[in-house]
Design a protein around this motif. Sequence first.
Motif, PDB file in Angstrom:
ATOM      1  N   ARG A  98       0.867  -1.125  -0.466  1.00  0.00           N
ATOM      2  CA  ARG A  98       0.288   0.175   0.086  1.00  0.00           C
ATOM      3  C   ARG A  98       0.391   1.660   0.309  1.00  0.00           C
ATOM      4  O   ARG A  98       1.914   1.526   0.689  1.00  0.00           O
ATOM      5  CB  ARG A  98      -0.982   0.090   0.950  1.00  0.00           C
ATOM      6  CG  ARG A  98      -1.323  -0.908   1.123  1.00  0.00           C
ATOM      7  CD  ARG A  98      -2.960  -0.045  -0.107  1.00  0.00           C
ATOM      8  NE  ARG A  98      -4.188  -1.575   0.851  1.00  0.00           N
ATOM      9  CZ  ARG A  98      -4.896  -1.742  -0.460  1.00  0.00           C
ATOM     10  NH1 ARG A  98      -5.545  -0.701  -0.793  1.00  0.00           N
ATOM     11  NH2 ARG A  98      -5.729  -2.993   0.172  1.00  0.00           N
ATOM     12  N   HIS A  99       0.026   2.076  -0.518  1.00  0.00           N
ATOM     13  CA  HIS A  99       1.267   3.554  -0.656  1.00  0.00           C
ATOM     14  C   HIS A  99      -0.349   4.472   0.068  1.00  0.00           C
ATOM     15  O   HIS A  99      -1.011   4.346  -0.494  1.00  0.00           O
ATOM     16  CB  HIS A  99       1.208   4.285  -2.151  1.00  0.00           C
ATOM     17  CG  HIS A  99       2.343   3.615  -2.965  1.00  0.00           C
ATOM     18  ND1 HIS A  99       3.191   2.873  -2.766  1.00  0.00           N
ATOM     19  CD2 HIS A  99       1.862   2.610  -4.235  1.00  0.00           C
ATOM     20  CE1 HIS A  99       3.655   2.802  -3.951  1.00  0.00           C
ATOM     21  NE2 HIS A  99       2.901   2.222  -4.783  1.00  0.00           N
TER      22      HIS A  99
ATOM     23  N   LYS B 281       4.254  11.351   2.139  1.00  0.00           N
ATOM     24  CA  LYS B 281       3.854  10.084   1.877  1.00  0.00           C
ATOM     25  C   LYS B 281       4.930   9.233   2.274  1.00  0.00           C
ATOM     26  O   LYS B 281       5.996   9.390   2.583  1.00  0.00           O
ATOM     27  CB  LYS B 281       3.839  10.499   0.249  1.00  0.00           C
ATOM     28  CG  LYS B 281       5.045  10.708  -0.268  1.00  0.00           C
ATOM     29  CD  LYS B 281       5.520  10.861  -1.584  1.00  0.00           C
ATOM     30  CE  LYS B 281       7.007  11.152  -2.193  1.00  0.00           C
ATOM     31  NZ  LYS B 281       7.427  10.110  -2.297  1.00  0.00           N
ATOM     32  N   SER B 282       4.310   7.900   2.152  1.00  0.00           N
ATOM     33  CA  SER B 282       5.535   6.652   2.340  1.00  0.00           C
ATOM     34  C   SER B 282       6.527   7.180   0.478  1.00  0.00           C
ATOM     35  O   SER B 282       6.190   7.591  -0.094  1.00  0.00           O
ATOM     36  CB  SER B 282       4.194   5.847   2.195  1.00  0.00           C
ATOM     37  OG  SER B 282       3.677   5.637   0.805  1.00  0.00           O
TER      38      SER B 282
ATOM     39  N   ALA C  82       5.639   6.351  -2.685  1.00  0.00           N
ATOM     40  CA  ALA C  82       3.942   6.193  -3.326  1.00  0.00           C
ATOM     41  C   ALA C  82       4.527   7.481  -4.546  1.00  0.00           C
ATOM     42  O   ALA C  82       5.097   8.615  -4.672  1.00  0.00           O
ATOM     43  CB  ALA C  82       3.138   7.013  -2.197  1.00  0.00           C
TER      44      ALA C  82
ATOM     45  N   TYR D 104      -5.754   6.761  -5.888  1.00  0.00           N
ATOM     46  CA  TYR D 104      -5.915   6.867  -5.031  1.00  0.00           C
ATOM     47  C   TYR D 104      -7.287   6.835  -4.020  1.00  0.00           C
ATOM     48  O   TYR D 104      -7.975   7.534  -5.251  1.00  0.00           O
ATOM     49  CB  TYR D 104      -4.873   8.188  -4.490  1.00  0.00           C
ATOM     50  CG  TYR D 104      -3.744   7.603  -4.493  1.00  0.00           C
ATOM     51  CD1 TYR D 104      -2.823   7.272  -3.006  1.00  0.00           C
ATOM     52  CD2 TYR D 104      -2.480   8.791  -5.241  1.00  0.00           C
ATOM     53  CE1 TYR D 104      -1.273   7.953  -2.603  1.00  0.00           C
ATOM     54  CE2 TYR D 104      -1.290   8.129  -5.443  1.00  0.00           C
ATOM     55  CZ  TYR D 104      -0.509   7.620  -3.977  1.00  0.00           C
ATOM     56  OH  TYR D 104       0.842   7.601  -4.405  1.00  0.00           O
TER      57      TYR D 104
END
Length: 82
Positions: A20-21, A38-39, A42, A63
Motif C-alpha cells: 500500500r502507498h 507520503k510513504s 508512493a 488513490y
Amino acid sequence: MGNIREIQTQPIIGQAWTGRHVILLHCTIDNQFLHLYKSFHAPIEPPRQNCAETLSQLLSIGYQIKAITPLSPYEIQYFLVL
C-alpha cells in the motif's frame, strides 16, 4: 576452517515496492494546499496550490480517500491510499 560470511538483506535498486502507498494531504478550509506527507515509494504528481486540483490528480492516479479529518477549525487532512 573457512571464513563465515554474514548475509545481509539489502534493497534491490529498481525493484518495485509492493503493498500500500499512503498519502496525508493537509489543506485549508478555503482550498489552499499546505503540505503533503507520503510513504517513501508512493507515486505522486507535484502538488498544486489549489487543494481540489491536488486531490483530483491523486484520484486520477488511483488513490482512494479513506478518511477526512479536521486538524483545526481552519485545516483539513485527507488520508489517501493506493
